[in-house]
Design an enzyme around this catalytic site. Structure first.
Site, PDB file in Angstrom:
ATOM      1  N   HIS A  81       0.860  -1.193   0.000  1.00  0.00           N
ATOM      2  CA  HIS A  81       0.000   0.000   0.000  1.00  0.00           C
ATOM      3  C   HIS A  81       0.895   1.241   0.000  1.00  0.00           C
ATOM      4  O   HIS A  81       1.465   1.611   1.017  1.00  0.00           O
ATOM      5  CB  HIS A  81      -0.897  -0.009   1.225  1.00  0.00           C
ATOM      6  N   HIS A 115      -2.818   6.988  -0.983  1.00  0.00           N
ATOM      7  CA  HIS A 115      -3.854   7.573  -0.131  1.00  0.00           C
ATOM      8  C   HIS A 115      -3.359   8.339   1.087  1.00  0.00           C
ATOM      9  O   HIS A 115      -4.091   8.535   2.050  1.00  0.00           O
ATOM     10  CB  HIS A 115      -4.855   6.498   0.308  1.00  0.00           C
ATOM     11  N   TYR A 147      -0.904   7.465   3.212  1.00  0.00           N
ATOM     12  CA  TYR A 147      -0.335   6.674   4.293  1.00  0.00           C
ATOM     13  C   TYR A 147       1.199   6.718   4.192  1.00  0.00           C
ATOM     14  O   TYR A 147       1.748   7.487   3.410  1.00  0.00           O
ATOM     15  CB  TYR A 147      -0.903   5.257   4.256  1.00  0.00           C
TER      16      TYR A 147
END
Length: 365
Positions: free
Chosen positions: A168, A171, A173
């Site tokens: 990931h 977004h 993060y």
């Protein structure tokens, strides 16, 4: 429009998916104290039974004290690993394929106010929003340990029998916080004035994950321009800047770029209809996944405000897929609402498709 392109096989690194449909990672927060339950395993099994080509799990965090921001977000280390083995076995038992999404939230806040981090919060420069410094920046030791933690989770994914791994990096993060000049003001080798400078941390994570899974398991990297902290934020304003951003990541070992947009049909740059996934495939020459309100008439951020969505035509998506603008299609809320969404699309049962309602977020249906 013909469904042939959507239901044709796709092979990457020796892994053949039966169709082009990926279950998008969606945080569910149904893993008490970070441990996935049998209900979580059954939830993923139902999507495999429904015909999803590749399941990407909800974000599951690496072994750092403050890697998550919700007590019920699953972890990917320690006592959770035997339970993830059960998830893999349930999905494989019905012929499905599955990848964990490994994650670190960085300084991003959770939805609940009662969560307290279990240790020092990791962030590039101590900022929670551009210009708002509230934390201590990560030290060299913090950075090295975080990269190593991603590598350990990747090795665990291989050992547990997962079919691929997704990182990931989107977004707003942790990895994305390093990419974004709004939150990365470092002047050492983990920051700097150029996009390529700020991509170094992400590239080192990719290298660690590649080493952890070996050469034969696909590594997927999820990216976005938009951030939870700022929906209008952009890392690359031009195709040239996108090349500068993505090249170090591609060279580090990414096999597939998962290109997150809030609405997949929106063009990435002026003068072209190509979306984020389309431009990434054109520039990097590697497979891409598109995502963003596929199959529904409302975008997903609105769902957290209570808005539902109705089924929407796939014609525009199918046209782009037939034109080979991207290779795979990630579906989120439509699959969350209906485990049989893929089978219904495949079999022409569009009249049976379900609406997405906010209540779907509250259960593991």
């Amino acid at each position: 429009m013909s469904l042939n392109a959507l239901f044709s096989p796709f092979t990457i690194k020796g892994l053949t998916l039966p169709n082009r449909i990926v279950m998008a990672p969606m945080t569910r927060s149904f893993s008490p104290n970070g441990i996935p339950t049998s209900d979580v395993a059954a939830y993923y099994r139902r999507r495999a039974e429904g015909g999803v080509g590749l399941i990407v799990t909800e974000g599951t965090v690496v072994e750092r004290p403050a890697a998550r921001n919700d007590a019920n977000v699953p972890v990917f280390h320690g006592e959770a690993l035997p339970e993830w083995k059960s998830v893999v076995e349930e999905v494989h038992a019905v012929g499905g394929l599955i990848a964990p999404q490994i994650w670190h939230v960085g300084s991003a806040r959770g939805r609940g106010d009662d969560w307290a981090p279990l240790g020092k919060v990791d962030s590039p420069s101590g900022m929670t929003m551009p210009g708002k410094t509230k934390l201590e920046p990560m030290t060299e030791e913090d950075v090295a340990d975080t990269i190593a933690a991603f590598g350990r989770s990747a090795r665990a994914a291989r050992d547990l029998g997962f079919d691929a791994v997704e990182i990931h990096g989107a977004h707003g993060y942790l990895i994305d916080q390093f990419f974004w000049g709004g939150l990365n003001a470092r002047e050492d080798r983990w920051g700097g004035p150029t996009i390529a400078d700020r991509a170094r941390f992400g590239a080192e994570v990719v290298k660690a994950v590649r080493e952890g899974v070996g050469d034969d398991i696909p590594v997927i990297l999820r990216l976005s321009q938009w951030k939870l902290q700022d929906y209008t934020a952009r890392i690359a304003e031009t195709p040239e800047q996108m090349v500068e951003w993505l090249t170090p990541l591609s060279d580090a070992g990414v096999d597939v770029f998962h290109c997150s947009q809030r609405r997949f049909w929106e063009p990435e740059f002026e003068g072209s209809d190509l979306n984020f996934a389309g431009w990434t495939k054109k520039l990097m020459g590697k497979p891409t996944i598109t995502v963003g309100s596929v199959g529904l008439d409302g975008e997903f951020i609105a769902a957290f405000g209570g808005e539902g969505s109705k089924p929407a035509s796939l014609d525009g998506l199918l046209r782009r897929l037939e034109n080979e603008e991207f290779d795979l299609v990630a579906v989120g809320r439509a699959l969350l609402a209906d485990p049989q969404w893929v089978a219904k699309i495949r079999d022409g049962r569009e009249d049976e498709l379900r609406n997405f309602e906010r209540s779907d977020l509250m259960t593991l249906s």
